[in-house]
Design an enzyme around this catalytic site. Structure first.
Site, PDB file in Angstrom:
ATOM      1  CD  GLU A 156      19.934  -5.743  -1.263  1.00 37.16           C
ATOM      2  OE1 GLU A 156      20.820  -4.888  -1.150  1.00 37.16           O
ATOM      3  OE2 GLU A 156      20.106  -6.819  -1.881  1.00 37.16           O
TER       4      GLU A 156
ATOM      5  CD  GLU B 253      24.618  -5.604  -5.958  1.00 39.44           C
ATOM      6  OE1 GLU B 253      25.852  -5.629  -5.953  1.00 39.44           O
ATOM      7  OE2 GLU B 253      23.950  -5.437  -4.924  1.00 39.44           O
TER       8      GLU B 253
END
Ligand code: 9MR
Length: 377
Positions: free
Chosen positions: A266, A161
């Site tokens: 995820e 991220e």
């Protein structure tokens, strides 16, 4: 004569075993069998599972999944809560659990602005450390952690991220103190610690055009500079109307064209109303509880359940279409009761994020996903 007879029986037995094996493959009954040869089916596991306590989830895991990733126990805050003081008990148990159950093991995550311990960025006076010092701390952390599990972990989410939805750099402490070079350094330190390990960049909301471009630019630059980066993880934190699957597909193709493996990481869905549609999967988002935002405490209405199942099927259709590019599809958990979605971005809600319900039973869509995998040649 006796010899002839036993030979006959051996031949019959061999034919029987062989045909029941092929029959099993042709009529697979589990997700991992249905998608064998296409992509791995993974699940994030928490410490309740790796410690052996959550036996119901373990049964599902063994039956349906062939890859695991650590949901939390390998984050830097957990592994190195104090400078130079490592806590490996839970991560060791996670790795041992994967070895004992013969699953592919994935490490998550080495460098992430979130869930990094406070001390990582500051000196004894509470001031930001120098660039050199932060690089040294990154190096020590990565070298120790990757080195410990060398040869046991197939791949690491090296950086998590780092790019904002509009494609700009996330203004994290890593970025502010080191500059964009921190990405290259992280991958180089990881490679030095385990040259054979696969190294990934992992991020959420990858269907956004801005993020797609930002990630492509970053990875292209790194690869041109000779940095080993093997794969891109597209986090699949979805809702009933996000992402737009055409945009998701564009990103999948763009990442694959860079020469990277694509991992769907995820994966889960929220079916609950969102207090703010633009929060992606930012763990810091936090809104106050309101009953109206928690509408399905007593069960999911059939029409909403059907929408959820359709979304799961549409995504798996896409993964099947691009099975030559997708290496692994990982669900962010096993059953609804333990999903992070119940507590984010509002604590204490009842969400229905995963493929197995609160009683650890497969939702009806699981059968359909198995059929889709089995029928796809
Ligand atoms: O599912 C994880 C949750 O249990 C943790 O509280 C949270 C903070 O560490 O992280 C969640 O997992 C995140 C993952 O590590 C990175 N991408 C977003 C995920 C969901 O927030």
């Amino acid at each position: 004569m006796k010899k002839m007879k036993s030979l006959k029986y051996t031949v019959i037995a061999t034919i029987f075993v062989f045909s029941s094996c092929t029959l099993k493959l042709r009529n697979p009954e589990t997700l991992k069998d249905a998608y064998a040869g296409k992509f791995l089916i993974g699940a994030a596991i928490n410490t309740g599972i790796s410690s052996g306590k959550d036996t119901a989830s373990i049964r599902v895991l063994k039956r349906e999944f062939n890859s695991i990733v650590a949901e939390n126990c390998m984050k830097s805050e957990n592994l190195q809560p104090e400078k130079g003081v490592f806590f490996f008990d839970e991560a060791d148990r996670f790795v041992k659990f994967g070895e004992e159950n013969n699953t592919v093991i994935i490490g998550h995550t080495l460098i992430w602005h979130s869930q990094a311990p406070q001390w990582f960025f500051i000196d004894e006076n509470g001031r930001d450390v120098s660039r050199e010092e932060l690089i040294q701390r990154m190096k020590d952390h990565i070298t120790t952690v990757v080195g410990r599990y060398k040869g046991k972990i197939r791949g690491w989410d090296v950086v998590n991220e780092a790019i904002e939805d509009d494609g700009s750099w996330r203004n994290s402490k890593f970025y502010r103190i080191i500059g964009e070079d921190y990405i290259r350094l992280a991958f180089e330190f990881a490679k030095a610690a385990d040259p054979d390990c696969e190294l990934y960049y992992n991020d959420y909301s990858m269907a956004h055009e801005g993020k797609r471009k930002g990630v492509v630019n970053m990875v292209e630059k790194l690869r041109k500079a000779g940095v080993k980066i093997d794969g891109i993880g597209m986090q699949g934190h979805c809702s009933l109307n996000f992402p737009d699957l055409n945009e998701f597909e564009k990103s999948l193709l763009a990442f694959s064209e860079l020469g990277c493996k694509v991992n769907i990481t995820e994966l889960d869905f929220t079916v609950l109303p969102t207090p703010n549609p633009s929060i992606g999967a930012d763990v810091l988002a936090n809104f106050e509880y309101q009953q109206s935002l928690n509408p399905y405490v007593d069960g999911l209405p059939e029409d909403v359940a059907n929408q959820l199942y359709e979304r799961y099927k549409d995504l798996f259709k896409l993964f099947l279409k691009h099975q030559d590019k997708v290496d692994r599809v990982t669900l962010w958990g096993i059953a609804d009761d333990a999903s992070w979605r119940n507590n984010w971005p509002i604590k204490g809600r009842t969400d229905y994020a995963l493929l197995f319900d609160r009683n650890h039973q497969p939702k009806p869509v699981v059968k359909e996903l198995i059929l889709m995998g089995a029928e796809d040649k």
